[in-house]
Motif scaffolding. Structure first.
Motif, short mmCIF file in Angstrom:
data_model
loop_
_atom_site.label_atom_id
_atom_site.label_comp_id
_atom_site.label_asym_id
_atom_site.label_seq_id
_atom_site.Cartn_x
_atom_site.Cartn_y
_atom_site.Cartn_z
N UNK A 87 0.82 -1.21 0.00
CA UNK A 87 0.00 0.00 0.00
C UNK A 87 0.85 1.25 0.00
N UNK A 88 0.17 2.42 0.08
CA UNK A 88 0.88 3.70 0.07
C UNK A 88 0.46 4.53 1.28
N UNK A 89 1.41 5.30 1.77
CA UNK A 89 1.13 6.27 2.82
C UNK A 89 1.47 7.65 2.26
N UNK A 90 0.46 8.47 2.16
CA UNK A 90 0.60 9.81 1.60
C UNK A 90 0.79 10.78 2.78
N UNK A 91 1.98 11.37 2.88
CA UNK A 91 2.34 12.16 4.05
C UNK A 91 2.28 13.65 3.72
N UNK A 92 1.27 14.32 4.28
CA UNK A 92 1.15 15.76 4.11
C UNK A 92 1.48 16.50 5.41
N UNK A 93 1.71 15.74 6.46
CA UNK A 93 2.09 16.32 7.75
C UNK A 93 3.60 16.54 7.79
N UNK A 94 4.06 17.05 8.92
CA UNK A 94 5.50 17.21 9.18
C UNK A 94 5.82 16.32 10.38
#
Length: 337
Positions: free
Chosen positions: A230-237
């Protein structure tokens, strides 16, 4: 002109600056601000003195990046905008600004409420969580972190063809996720979380996790719940303003053996069929699309406006964010005296 300036941790002041609106250059526009929106996660980190984001200004610095206003003047060669147009930009909390028409400023269509449009650039970033990770309709998506960006991702998911589950640490935010269209909403520390996600996905697992929260436990949850490959889309810091982590963020159990792809939601997305020129899904393009969904009544961030404050009371909102009050979400500041 008035502007909010942060001079140090928890030292936010409204200041007066001179703005020359009489001598616009050929490609400049003058905008008077009506309202600005509060980007709670990032601005809270700035307010409490978390480590500086590379490329961001040092103290004293401006804050905010969601500004809705009306064009009051245009340069002689400006054709994109006219006096009286409503526009949304990433300019800070300030009562007016002068900018070049080539900047990231987007025309707000008729029929879009100001309290929806002011969040258009933030929701465009929520949209990028899908485009950057090559989301496909029919996939299951878990959104970890139910702040402004997270609930934007929750609201957009069903419109894109996703089955969405919101994962948060507050029952208040779970209710907000359901209100914005989540098919399911669960506490991230639920001891039966794995079983409930297995039931939600009919045993197929979570295809895409969108991580919008900075704390390391949220990052760990994202890697634990995503399916193999799967994928983890990271928009956080991840980790910004948080205590030092007490685990390996690339533990082989979650990363290597699961074959997980971790995607940074920044810069442009890839494309199998790129246009001959430009990028249909640059930030302004995504913003235009988000505004069209708002115009059609399909996307309404204003439903989650919990606080409406005059700009002179801005510190009150930042203090609420500092104390992590969960009943506060979308906040708008009115710049009319």
């Amino acid at each position: 002109m008035k502007i909010a300036m942060l001079h140090g941790p928890r030292d936010l002041r409204i200041e007066d600056l001179t703005l020359d609106t009489e001598n616009l250059e050929d490609d400049q526009i003058w905008v008077e601000t009506e309202i600005t929106g509060f980007k709670i996660g990032t601005d809270r980190g700035n307010y409490e003195g978390a480590e500086q984001v590379p490329g961001a200004p040092d103290f004293p610095r401006w804050v905010g990046d969601s500004n809705l206003g009306v064009v009051r003047g245009v340069g002689s060669k400006v054709t994109k905008f006219a006096v009286g147009d409503r526009v949304v930009s990433r300019h800070p909390h300030q009562s007016a600004y002068v900018a070049r028409d080539s900047e990231s400023i987007v025309h707000v269509p008729d029929g879009v409420a100001a309290e929806d449009a002011v969040f258009a650039h933030l929701y465009a970033l929520s949209m990028h969580c899908y485009t950057k990770a090559f989301f496909a309709p029919g996939e299951t998506v878990a959104v970890v972190g139910l702040g402004v960006l997270g609930l934007g991702a929750v609201a957009l998911g069903p419109l894109f063809g996703a089955r969405v589950v919101g994962l948060g640490n507050s029952s208040v935010r779970l209710d907000m996720a359901r209100q914005m269209g989540a098919h399911e909403a669960l506490l991230s520390d639920d001891p039966e979380l794995a079983a409930k996600l297995d039931e939600f996905t009919h045993g197929q697992g979570i295809d895409l996790v969108i991580l919008t929260a900075n704390p390391w436990p949220a990052y760990r949850t994202a890697l634990e719940v995503v399916r193999t490959n799967g994928r983890v889309s990271v928009v956080s810091l991840p980790g910004r303003g948080e205590e030092a982590l007490d685990f390996n963020p690339l533990d082989m159990r979650w990363f290597y053996f699961k074959g997980v792809s971790i995607v940074a939601v920044n810069d442009r997305a890839g494309s199998l069929f790129p246009p001959p020129e430009g990028d249909h899904f640059d930030n302004d393009g995504r913003c235009v699309h988000v505004l069209s969904l708002m115009q059609e009544g399909k996307l309404q961030p204003s439903r989650l406006v919990t606080h409406r404050l005059h700009y002179s009371d801005m510190v009150q909102a930042y203090e609420m964010a500092y104390h992590r009050e969960k009943n506060m979400l979308n906040v708008v500041f009115n710049w009319k005296d």
